[in-house]
Design an enzyme around this catalytic site. Structure first.
Site, PDB file in Angstrom:
ATOM      1  CG  ASP A 151     -82.969 -17.508 -53.548  1.00 43.33           C
ATOM      2  OD1 ASP A 151     -81.831 -17.776 -53.989  1.00 43.33           O
ATOM      3  OD2 ASP A 151     -83.861 -18.375 -53.476  1.00 43.33           O
ATOM      4  CD1 TRP A 152     -79.853 -16.032 -59.541  1.00 39.48           C
ATOM      5  CD2 TRP A 152     -78.240 -17.252 -58.586  1.00 39.48           C
ATOM      6  NE1 TRP A 152     -78.914 -16.264 -60.488  1.00 39.48           N
ATOM      7  CE2 TRP A 152     -77.910 -17.018 -59.940  1.00 39.48           C
ATOM      8  CE3 TRP A 152     -77.357 -18.001 -57.798  1.00 39.48           C
ATOM      9  CZ2 TRP A 152     -76.736 -17.520 -60.513  1.00 39.48           C
ATOM     10  CZ3 TRP A 152     -76.199 -18.499 -58.381  1.00 39.48           C
ATOM     11  CH2 TRP A 152     -75.901 -18.249 -59.718  1.00 39.48           C
TER      12      TRP A 152
END
Ligand code: BGC
Length: 703
Positions: free
Chosen positions: A249-250
């Site tokens: 994820d980011w």
């Protein structure tokens, strides 16, 4: 490939630009990286022209000509916005959910998108968590079926078809188990709960062929997912045979530093990559440090090669090596997006996702020739919020509001008195008087209350489940006019609405239904459609009851409101406001003749459960017949009930149908005291009914 070129395939960066269909172009710095073969993909860029241009740089100007992969969060529609996933889960209609994902894929793949960061399949037992809106609620079976349906929808029969995109099951794992429902927060749960509840929908997505998986932000019991080898490699690949790639994820890779398991960025990169997180979204750690880590022997060349192979395999599977421009042809972009058929599908999905929570004295449906109607509330004439969180390219101007839809649904003679009353938040009661006045002058009141779309989705946890601001007060004032009140809720999570449950005449849960929200709700209000949705999540009475879910354990002192020394709160009833699986219809269904056979099976046997369901009302309707099982005792404690099957059936007035469920011994598998995945001999209870509470039961045993 050079080491740098290999690492480049593992680098994902955002184009970040949200306001035009033709999309942004890449930045000059990104263009440079593409030329040097240092980017594997870009997300948050779309549009046939923009992606074509970027792809051209990769394919014509980089040494190896490897195509880029373009990602986007296509969560519930691309330009044609569908109901949010929590709403679609309320339909319990997997075929519809698959179709809607297919439409989203067709639209997105026409505008340069190769890959969606969906489905989000995180189980959520805590409605404070804002991202509950993006998932399918609290149940592992319903969640698994929805996960698989979305993967099939996005990827089609063959991901290399030009109208398919790669799916990404996220957020692996147990992101929805955040303590206190606070986004990004710590998760601490037993391996048993992880495996029996939380992991099942990811597994279902992988089994359905999801080409990618996203690692979650959270830790589980001290180990952040993005650096969790047991999870990313042991379970996902070893046990489940996943062959695609995992994207973080980011910035989750560098967040390993703040989690406190990595001392610096190179350490974080090594930890994440060696755990099995193949691609780095946005942190830049792989781009900067992975080549050196390989040269220093902290990451093996073999592991790097394997990571690159996984990414390239997905690009092959998508057909990007055959035609890197397959998703960026302007003709398809012109003809495939926001078509009348897609819009009609969104409306259909909207009405099937609505849950009727209350309908005293048959207040609904309303007559279309009702003399006058007050339409009240901050969400009654609001379009933008009905797109819900994560609406990709949704546009407020495409949304039909409830007020607009009511105008077009009622007879020309019907007088509509609109008053906003108040805002979603805020303290201004200035509009109350006009709202009460219009209620007084009308035959019935429709009041649309709820949340703004920013109140759910990422980073949008709430500490209360109350209807925000002065809205409940507005409802009370309007109700004092003495007219029948129909409350239409618009929200991204279960709300605690005890006052409304007691005083409103009817309550319609509409979540956020996308671009045809207004029409879908009006279809239900005026009887064009008989509501059939069922809650995919428990509605508590108050936030203090959460986490509150139907498949809980019994404890040694199960709640009994008549007995003090039981597991309960002293200041409210132990039951939820609305149980899991609950939803009313304009007709009535009668269940009878529950039967099962045989009464005794061995662990590989099958029990057939049947029940007769009759439409005893006067309207055609659809019912979701639900089937639950309990293991009465075991080597470890077991949930009081677990959904094992359901069927959506349509019945004409007076018609009845026998519904059959097959329960295989293997459906009863659980993790025993020694964590073996087995079926335990003993007695089991079967429950069948219209929701998780109102059921009839029978027993069988396993020898
Ligand atoms: C979210 C993901 C999303 C990603 C890319 C993150 O902040 O947690 O769900 O896919 O951003 O937009």
């Amino acid at each position: 490939m050079t080491i740098e070129e290999k690492v480049g395939q593992l680098v994902q960066v955002t184009g970040w630009h949200r306001d035009s269909l033709s999309g942004p172009t890449v930045s000059p710095q990104q263009e440079e990286l593409i030329k040097r073969g240092l980017l594997g993909g870009i997300f948050n860029i779309w549009g046939a022209e923009a992606t074509h241009e970027a792809q051209k740089i990769a394919v014509e100007k980089s040494r190896l000509r490897i195509p880029l992969i373009f990602g986007l969060d296509v969560i519930h529609g691309f330009r044609t916005t569908f109901p949010i996933p929590l709403a679609e889960a309320s339909s319990w209609d997997t075929a519809m959910v698959e179709r809607d994902a297919r439409i989203a894929a067709r639209e997105a793949s026409s505008a340069g998108v190769d890959w969606t960061f969906a489905p989000m399949v995180d189980i959520a037992r805590d409605p404070r968590w804002g991202r509950i809106a993006e998932g399918s609620g609290e149940d592992p079976l319903l969640g698994s079926l929805m996960a698989a349906a979305r993967v099939r929808g996005f990827q089609g029969n063959d991901p290399s078809q030009s109208n398919s995109i790669a799916a990404c099951a996220k957020h692996f794992a147990a992101y929805g188990g955040a303590e206190g429902g606070r986004d990004y927060n710590t998760v601490d749960m037993s391996e048993r709960t992880l495996r029996e509840v939380y992991l099942l929908p990811y597994r279902a997505a992988v089994d359905a062929g999801a080409l990618t998986v996203m690692s979650s932000f959270n830790e589980i019991g001290g180990v952040p997912s993005t650096g969790n080898r047991a999870l990313m490699t042991g379970i996902l690949r070893g046990e489940w045979g996943f062959r695609g790639f995992v994207v973080s994820d980011w910035t989750a890779v560098t967040e390993l530093i703040l989690h406190g398991v990595a001392s610096d960025t190179p350490h974080a990169a090594a930890l994440a990559f060696n755990a099995g997180t193949d691609a780095d979204m946005e942190s830049g750690a792989y781009l900067q440090f992975l080549p050196r880590l390989v040269r220093d022997g902290k990451v093996s060349m073999a592991a790097l090669d394997e990571g690159v192979r996984r990414v390239l395999r997905v690009k092959y599977a998508l057909g990007l090596f055959d035609d890197p421009y397959r998703h960026c042809t302007p003709e398809r972009e012109k003809s495939n997006i926001l078509t009348p058929a897609n819009i009609a599908a969104s409306r259909e999905a909207g009405r099937r996702s609505i849950v009727l929570l209350k309908n005293s004295g048959g207040l609904l449906p309303l007559r279309k020739d009702i003399r006058s109607l007050a339409v009240i509330g901050p969400l009654a004439d609001d379009g933008a919020n009905l797109l819900g969180p994560w609406d990709a390219l949704g546009r407020p101007a495409d949304v039909v509001t409830l007020l607009e839809a009511i105008h077009s649904a009622v007879s020309p003679a019907t007088k509509i008195l609109y008053a906003k009353g108040c805002s979603i938040e805020g303290t201004d009661r200035g509009g109350f008087a006009a709202a009460v006045e219009s209620a007084r002058n009308a035959d019935a009141v429709i009041i649309a209350l709820g949340e703004s779309r920013e109140m759910s989705g990422e980073a949008s946890s709430r500490s209360t489940l109350a209807i925000p601001g002065l809205q409940n007060e507005l409802l009370e004032s309007v109700a004092s006019a003495g007219k029948p009140v129909i409350l239409v809720l618009m929200n991204g999570r279960p709300l605690a609405i005890p006052w409304a449950e007691e005083h409103a005449g009817a309550i319609v849960e509409s979540w956020f239904l996308g671009i045809r929200s207004g029409n879908a709700i009006a279809d239900v209000l005026f009887g064009e459609y008989n509501p059939s949705g069922k809650l995919p999540v428990t509605f508590p009475r108050t936030v203090g009851q959460v986490p509150y879910y139907y498949n809980h354990k019994n404890s040694g002192r199960p709640a009994n409101d008549a007995e003090k020394y039981t597991s309960r709160y002293i200041d409210l009833p132990s039951s939820p406001l609305y149980p899991f699986g609950f939803g009313l219809s304009y007709t009535t269904f009668d269940y009878s003749g529950l039967a099962l056979s045989p009464g005794v099976i061995d662990t590989s046997g099958t029990v057939t459960v049947s029940v007769s369901v009759k439409n005893t009302g006067t309207r055609p309707g659809e019912e979701v017949v639900q089937f639950y099982v309990r293991q009465d005792f075991g080597s470890v404690t077991r949930p009081v009930k677990e959904l094992k099957g359901f069927e959506r059936i349509a019945l004409a007035p007076g018609e009845s149908r026998q519904v059959k469920f097959l329960l295989r011994g293997s459906d009863l598998r659980m993790y025993d005291a020694a964590m073996r995945h087995v079926v335990e001999p003993g007695t089991y209870t079967v429950f069948v009914g219209t929701n998780s509470r109102d059921v009839t039961e029978l027993h069988f045993s396993v020898q």
